[in-house]
Design a protein around this motif. Structure first.
Motif, PDB file in Angstrom:
ATOM      1  N   GLY A 240       0.819  -1.208   0.000  1.00 55.38           N
ATOM      2  CA  GLY A 240       0.000   0.000   0.000  1.00 55.38           C
ATOM      3  C   GLY A 240       0.851   1.256   0.000  1.00 55.38           C
ATOM      4  N   CYS A 241       2.060   1.189   0.527  1.00 55.45           N
ATOM      5  CA  CYS A 241       2.966   2.341   0.537  1.00 55.45           C
ATOM      6  C   CYS A 241       3.566   2.598  -0.834  1.00 55.45           C
ATOM      7  N   ALA A 242       3.554   1.604  -1.690  1.00 58.86           N
ATOM      8  CA  ALA A 242       4.217   1.749  -2.982  1.00 58.86           C
ATOM      9  C   ALA A 242       3.256   2.085  -4.113  1.00 58.86           C
ATOM     10  N   THR A 243       1.966   2.189  -3.841  1.00 61.24           N
ATOM     11  CA  THR A 243       1.020   2.493  -4.902  1.00 61.24           C
ATOM     12  C   THR A 243       0.760   3.985  -4.974  1.00 61.24           C
ATOM     13  N   TYR A 244       0.308   4.432  -6.135  1.00 61.39           N
ATOM     14  CA  TYR A 244       0.132   5.850  -6.385  1.00 61.39           C
ATOM     15  C   TYR A 244      -1.322   6.293  -6.406  1.00 61.39           C
ATOM     16  N   GLY A 245      -2.245   5.444  -6.062  1.00 57.68           N
ATOM     17  CA  GLY A 245      -3.640   5.842  -6.082  1.00 57.68           C
ATOM     18  C   GLY A 245      -4.217   5.700  -7.474  1.00 57.68           C
ATOM     19  N   PRO A 246      -5.405   6.236  -7.681  1.00 53.07           N
ATOM     20  CA  PRO A 246      -6.094   6.032  -8.960  1.00 53.07           C
ATOM     21  C   PRO A 246      -5.342   6.697 -10.101  1.00 53.07           C
ATOM     22  N   GLY A 247      -5.264   5.991 -11.198  1.00 45.06           N
ATOM     23  CA  GLY A 247      -4.658   6.555 -12.398  1.00 45.06           C
ATOM     24  C   GLY A 247      -5.742   7.097 -13.308  1.00 45.06           C
ATOM     25  N   PRO A 248      -5.359   7.934 -14.256  1.00 44.83           N
ATOM     26  CA  PRO A 248      -6.376   8.525 -15.107  1.00 44.83           C
ATOM     27  C   PRO A 248      -6.972   7.522 -16.088  1.00 44.83           C
ATOM     28  N   THR A 249      -8.201   7.128 -15.824  1.00 45.21           N
ATOM     29  CA  THR A 249      -8.949   6.342 -16.802  1.00 45.21           C
ATOM     30  C   THR A 249      -9.467   7.334 -17.828  1.00 45.21           C
ATOM     31  N   ASP A 250     -10.233   6.869 -18.799  1.00 42.37           N
ATOM     32  CA  ASP A 250     -10.727   7.788 -19.831  1.00 42.37           C
ATOM     33  C   ASP A 250     -11.519   8.945 -19.235  1.00 42.37           C
ATOM     34  N   ILE A 251     -12.393   8.665 -18.271  1.00 41.70           N
ATOM     35  CA  ILE A 251     -13.194   9.718 -17.645  1.00 41.70           C
ATOM     36  C   ILE A 251     -12.295  10.665 -16.866  1.00 41.70           C
ATOM     37  N   GLU A 252     -11.364  10.119 -16.094  1.00 44.01           N
ATOM     38  CA  GLU A 252     -10.455  10.958 -15.314  1.00 44.01           C
ATOM     39  C   GLU A 252      -9.533  11.766 -16.218  1.00 44.01           C
ATOM     40  N   TYR A 253      -9.127  11.198 -17.361  1.00 44.59           N
ATOM     41  CA  TYR A 253      -8.279  11.935 -18.288  1.00 44.59           C
ATOM     42  C   TYR A 253      -9.043  13.125 -18.858  1.00 44.59           C
ATOM     43  N   SER A 254     -10.311  12.934 -19.178  1.00 42.85           N
ATOM     44  CA  SER A 254     -11.135  14.053 -19.657  1.00 42.85           C
ATOM     45  C   SER A 254     -11.224  15.141 -18.606  1.00 42.85           C
ATOM     46  N   GLN A 255     -11.367  14.744 -17.355  1.00 43.11           N
ATOM     47  CA  GLN A 255     -11.423  15.729 -16.270  1.00 43.11           C
ATOM     48  C   GLN A 255     -10.086  16.433 -16.128  1.00 43.11           C
ATOM     49  N   ALA A 256      -8.993  15.718 -16.320  1.00 44.17           N
ATOM     50  CA  ALA A 256      -7.674  16.341 -16.230  1.00 44.17           C
ATOM     51  C   ALA A 256      -7.522  17.385 -17.337  1.00 44.17           C
TER      52      ALA A 256
ATOM     53  N   SER B 143     -10.104  11.858  -5.258  1.00 47.87           N
ATOM     54  CA  SER B 143     -11.158  10.882  -5.551  1.00 47.87           C
ATOM     55  C   SER B 143     -12.523  11.318  -5.018  1.00 47.87           C
ATOM     56  N   GLU B 144     -12.552  12.183  -4.016  1.00 48.19           N
ATOM     57  CA  GLU B 144     -13.841  12.642  -3.489  1.00 48.19           C
ATOM     58  C   GLU B 144     -14.551  13.569  -4.471  1.00 48.19           C
ATOM     59  N   THR B 145     -13.799  14.400  -5.175  1.00 53.93           N
ATOM     60  CA  THR B 145     -14.398  15.330  -6.138  1.00 53.93           C
ATOM     61  C   THR B 145     -14.170  14.890  -7.577  1.00 53.93           C
ATOM     62  N   ASN B 146     -13.368  13.827  -7.773  1.00 52.12           N
ATOM     63  CA  ASN B 146     -13.044  13.305  -9.097  1.00 52.12           C
ATOM     64  C   ASN B 146     -12.391  14.340 -10.008  1.00 52.12           C
ATOM     65  N   ILE B 147     -11.483  15.150  -9.458  1.00 51.41           N
ATOM     66  CA  ILE B 147     -10.759  16.110 -10.279  1.00 51.41           C
ATOM     67  C   ILE B 147      -9.274  16.085  -9.939  1.00 51.41           C
ATOM     68  N   PHE B 148      -8.472  16.522 -10.896  1.00 48.93           N
ATOM     69  CA  PHE B 148      -7.046  16.690 -10.661  1.00 48.93           C
ATOM     70  C   PHE B 148      -6.814  18.072 -10.084  1.00 48.93           C
ATOM     71  N   LEU B 149      -5.971  18.150  -9.071  1.00 44.91           N
ATOM     72  CA  LEU B 149      -5.613  19.416  -8.446  1.00 44.91           C
ATOM     73  C   LEU B 149      -4.132  19.666  -8.680  1.00 44.91           C
ATOM     74  N   GLN B 150      -3.794  20.794  -9.295  1.00 43.85           N
ATOM     75  CA  GLN B 150      -2.396  21.108  -9.567  1.00 43.85           C
ATOM     76  C   GLN B 150      -1.688  21.436  -8.260  1.00 43.85           C
ATOM     77  N   SER B 151      -0.560  20.766  -8.027  1.00 46.15           N
ATOM     78  CA  SER B 151       0.205  20.954  -6.791  1.00 46.15           C
ATOM     79  C   SER B 151       1.540  21.645  -7.031  1.00 46.15           C
ATOM     80  N   PHE B 152       2.096  21.469  -8.211  1.00 41.01           N
ATOM     81  CA  PHE B 152       3.413  22.017  -8.513  1.00 41.01           C
ATOM     82  C   PHE B 152       3.481  22.324 -10.002  1.00 41.01           C
ATOM     83  N   SER B 153       4.142  23.416 -10.335  1.00 37.87           N
ATOM     84  CA  SER B 153       4.345  23.777 -11.733  1.00 37.87           C
ATOM     85  C   SER B 153       5.636  24.569 -11.855  1.00 37.87           C
TER      86      SER B 153
END
Length: 156
Positions: A16-32, A85-95
């Motif tokens: 569980g420490c080595a996983t990155y959480g949900p990856g962008p599926t088609d729906i998540e990629y559209s949201q990204a 995952s609660e809001t199903n959106i990507f949040l920019q953290s660093f740029s």
């Protein structure tokens, strides 16, 4: 047998420490794409861990807090975003545009790669194991490393 059960339990909890959480599926990629324009123009996309204000190097530095998410690399900049995952959106953290980076190092760490950069007076580290091209094909880790190094050299 009892030792095997204990070992399996430990390995399962560590995985569980080595996983990155949900990856962008088609729906998540559209949201990204809707929230992060860089997702559409990125050359490479990688599942990564971000270690803000940490210079990864020795074993102890890996105990620093990290954030799991996605690293987007475009022709002009690097952007790290987390998936909420609660809001199903990507949040920019660093740029950071490549031109704002004072230095960059990339080194092999087992099957992973460690990217270390300095922007302004802050050092950031990112760890990734695999990535993909914008067209969805798998990208070679060394190809991604070379892309970043080339972008930094051109921007300096």
């Amino acid at each position: 047998m009892k030792m095997a059960v204990i070992l399996f339990t430990i390995l399962l909890s560590l995985s569980g420490c080595a996983t990155y959480g949900p990856g962008p599926t088609d729906i998540e990629y559209s949201q990204a794409i809707n929230k992060l324009p860089i997702a559409k123009i990125s050359v490479y996309t990688m599942k990564a861990s971000w270690f803000p204000n940490v210079m990864l190097g020795d074993v102890m530095s890996f105990h620093s807090p990290s954030v799991a998410g996605t690293l987007f690399l475009s022709q002009e900049q690097m952007v790290f975003a987390t998936f909420d995952s609660e809001t199903n959106i990507f949040l920019q953290s660093f740029s950071s545009p490549y031109s704002d980076m004072r230095w960059i190092t990339i080194k092999k760490h087992g099957v992973s790669r460690i990217i270390r950069i300095q922007t302004n007076n802050n050092v950031h580290s990112f760890v990734y194991s695999s990535g993909s091209k914008n067209n969805g094909e798998d990208a070679d880790k060394d190809e991604i490393m070379q892309f970043l190094l080339d972008k930094f050299k051109k921007a300096s």
